[in-house]
Write a protein that holds these residues in place. Structure first.
Motif, PDB file in Angstrom:
ATOM      1  N   THR A 191       0.820  -1.206   0.000  1.00  0.00           N
ATOM      2  CA  THR A 191       0.000   0.000   0.000  1.00  0.00           C
ATOM      3  C   THR A 191       0.852   1.254   0.000  1.00  0.00           C
ATOM      4  N   LEU A 192       1.888   1.246   0.809  1.00  0.00           N
ATOM      5  CA  LEU A 192       2.769   2.414   0.861  1.00  0.00           C
ATOM      6  C   LEU A 192       3.482   2.631  -0.461  1.00  0.00           C
ATOM      7  N   VAL A 193       3.831   1.538  -1.121  1.00  0.00           N
ATOM      8  CA  VAL A 193       4.473   1.652  -2.433  1.00  0.00           C
ATOM      9  C   VAL A 193       3.508   2.271  -3.441  1.00  0.00           C
ATOM     10  N   TRP A 194       2.251   1.800  -3.440  1.00  0.00           N
ATOM     11  CA  TRP A 194       1.263   2.350  -4.365  1.00  0.00           C
ATOM     12  C   TRP A 194       0.937   3.806  -4.041  1.00  0.00           C
ATOM     13  N   LEU A 195       0.867   4.138  -2.766  1.00  0.00           N
ATOM     14  CA  LEU A 195       0.651   5.541  -2.387  1.00  0.00           C
ATOM     15  C   LEU A 195       1.803   6.411  -2.885  1.00  0.00           C
ATOM     16  N   ALA A 229      -4.167  12.040  -7.625  1.00  0.00           N
ATOM     17  CA  ALA A 229      -4.390  12.617  -6.295  1.00  0.00           C
ATOM     18  C   ALA A 229      -5.594  11.956  -5.627  1.00  0.00           C
ATOM     19  N   GLY A 230      -6.659  11.762  -6.396  1.00  0.00           N
ATOM     20  CA  GLY A 230      -7.826  11.073  -5.857  1.00  0.00           C
ATOM     21  C   GLY A 230      -7.514   9.635  -5.467  1.00  0.00           C
ATOM     22  N   ALA A 231      -6.668   8.984  -6.254  1.00  0.00           N
ATOM     23  CA  ALA A 231      -6.268   7.609  -5.930  1.00  0.00           C
ATOM     24  C   ALA A 231      -5.468   7.571  -4.627  1.00  0.00           C
ATOM     25  N   CYS A 232      -4.634   8.577  -4.388  1.00  0.00           N
ATOM     26  CA  CYS A 232      -3.889   8.642  -3.127  1.00  0.00           C
ATOM     27  C   CYS A 232      -4.840   8.752  -1.942  1.00  0.00           C
ATOM     28  N   VAL A 233      -5.827   9.629  -2.055  1.00  0.00           N
ATOM     29  CA  VAL A 233      -6.780   9.802  -0.955  1.00  0.00           C
ATOM     30  C   VAL A 233      -7.586   8.521  -0.759  1.00  0.00           C
ATOM     31  N   GLU A 234      -8.026   7.919  -1.844  1.00  0.00           N
ATOM     32  CA  GLU A 234      -8.829   6.690  -1.743  1.00  0.00           C
ATOM     33  C   GLU A 234      -8.020   5.544  -1.131  1.00  0.00           C
TER      34      GLU A 234
END
Length: 100
Positions: free
Chosen positions: A5-9, A45-50
């Motif tokens: 998850t941290l990698v994807w963020l 940016a929306g993907a980061c928040v989601e």
């Protein structure tokens, strides 16, 4: 081991930042933003928040959900403007694209 998850963020944040820089660079050169890159920045940016909400890094509430909704609307409107103006993404980083 690193949580995926941290990698994807991190990747989404880097892509959003790169797209935001592309918007600013194109605006500095041409006087109008690169709308397709703006749409990509909003999506990432929306993907980061989601992703942050889904994995517990952000509280699941009204404000993050509204931010994701705004990112979706901004992405759709920016993409529509970009298609209308026959733009492609990251125009500022390609030399030949500025002479269209």
């Amino acid at each position: 081991m690193v949580q995926s998850t941290l990698v994807w963020l991190f990747f989404n944040a880097v892509f959003a930042g790169f797209a935001a820089v592309a918007v600013a660079a194109h605006y500095a050169d041409e006087g109008e933003p690169d709308f397709v890159s703006a749409a990509l920045a909003a999506v990432f940016a929306g993907a980061c928040v989601e992703l942050g909400m889904a994995n517990g890094y952000l509280p699941d509430g009204v404000l993050p959900t509204a931010v994701v909704g705004v990112c979706i609307v901004v992405a759709l409107i920016s993409l529509a403007f970009g298609v209308q103006r026959d733009q492609t993404a990251f125009q500022a980083f390609r030399g030949g694209a500025r002479t269209r």
